[in-house]
Design a protein around this motif. Sequence first.
Motif, short mmCIF file in Angstrom:
data_model
loop_
_atom_site.label_atom_id
_atom_site.label_comp_id
_atom_site.label_asym_id
_atom_site.label_seq_id
_atom_site.Cartn_x
_atom_site.Cartn_y
_atom_site.Cartn_z
N GLN A 1 13.52 56.15 -70.50
CA GLN A 1 13.79 57.50 -69.86
C GLN A 1 12.93 57.89 -68.64
OE1 GLN A 1 16.94 57.86 -70.63
NE2 GLN A 1 16.92 59.68 -71.69
N LEU A 2 11.47 57.70 -69.04
CA LEU A 2 10.57 58.27 -68.12
C LEU A 2 10.85 57.29 -66.69
CD1 LEU A 2 8.21 59.93 -67.48
CD2 LEU A 2 6.74 58.27 -68.42
N LEU A 3 10.96 55.98 -66.83
CA LEU A 3 11.37 55.10 -65.72
C LEU A 3 12.47 55.59 -65.02
CD1 LEU A 3 10.74 51.53 -67.09
CD2 LEU A 3 9.32 52.86 -65.21
N ARG A 4 13.60 56.16 -65.66
CA ARG A 4 14.75 56.71 -64.99
C ARG A 4 14.36 58.11 -64.21
NH1 ARG A 4 19.36 57.59 -69.10
NH2 ARG A 4 20.43 58.21 -67.03
N LEU A 5 13.57 58.88 -64.93
CA LEU A 5 13.15 60.11 -64.32
C LEU A 5 12.37 60.15 -63.19
CD1 LEU A 5 13.55 63.21 -64.89
CD2 LEU A 5 11.36 62.91 -66.32
N THR A 6 11.41 59.11 -63.03
CA THR A 6 10.60 58.98 -62.00
C THR A 6 11.59 58.18 -60.74
OG1 THR A 6 9.78 56.98 -63.24
CG2 THR A 6 8.47 58.83 -63.30
#
Length: 334
Positions: A308-313
């Motif tokens: 999820q963090l990779l997608r967000l960044t």
Amino acid sequence: MHRPRPTLESVARRAGVSRATVSRVVNGSTKVAEESREAVLDAIQELGYIPNQAARSLVTQRTDSFALVLPEEPGRVFSDDRFFPGVVRGVSQELESADKQLVLMMARSPASRDRIERFALARHVDGVMVASMHGPDPLPAALARMGIPVVCNERVLSPASPPYVGVDNAAGAALAVEHLVRSGRTRIATVAGPQDMVAGIDRLSGYRTALSAARLEAYVGFGDFTQESGAVAMRELLDREPRLDGVFVASDLMAIGVLRALRQTGRRVPDDVAVVGFDDIEPARYTEPPLTTVRQPIGGIGRRLARQLLRLTGGETIEPALVLPTELVIRESA
């Protein structure tokens, strides 16, 4: 004979392109013809060229590093509580597959939180994951106000919760209690977790909801997710109601302490008292008797957290809440 280290210029010569084209490929630019990109990538592999990470970060404004923050004492993180190693392992696997770096940080005091805020504000990492929060932890909101991408492993106990990945703790607790009710238990207690943590709050809520549906009386003790606290709470519950015939324990570690307390007080499990835990840590399979428990996907939490963090960044819009299911694992203790 020592071979000179490959440079951008040597890669450009091998690929038959300009230095600027090599730089754009290395820094992830999309403004490069596919034929030129493939030639550059082939030249990089042939020459063994290693990009300068510091220079790349200056160009892209990215570090390819992500922080996992644990607001816990180091002794608890690296003890026999398998939740933390499981989450770290899942996060690490996901980041490694994306060719990213993991930075592990502890945040157990205002000073350590300030240090983490300064670290993130200086853009030493591209984003932050926060796991195992206590109370209305101010760190996620502070990071979000700074414009730093942040994802938590459970909802934040405050009005403005950043995106989070969690499990359905209340439904899992209800599964445990319903199983005890179906097995004929009528005096079912719980050893609940800390009430400044989402897992502790929601698992107690699920216990109360299921017990109310069965029209049974609640018997509640509290622990701190450690074996010793489970043993102490169980002895206190038996002092209050010696006829207890079932207990839902909000973590397997506490359940191991509960089993010990029951054995010491002469109760047989499951003949006299049936026990159900929560987490399905590996030691639950080897208790005496093996522990019936609620399985949560600990490694999956870590992987989804990082994903999820990779997608967000990466500029994507992500779900504000990603809640993973739990399941009941039936063994001999209930």
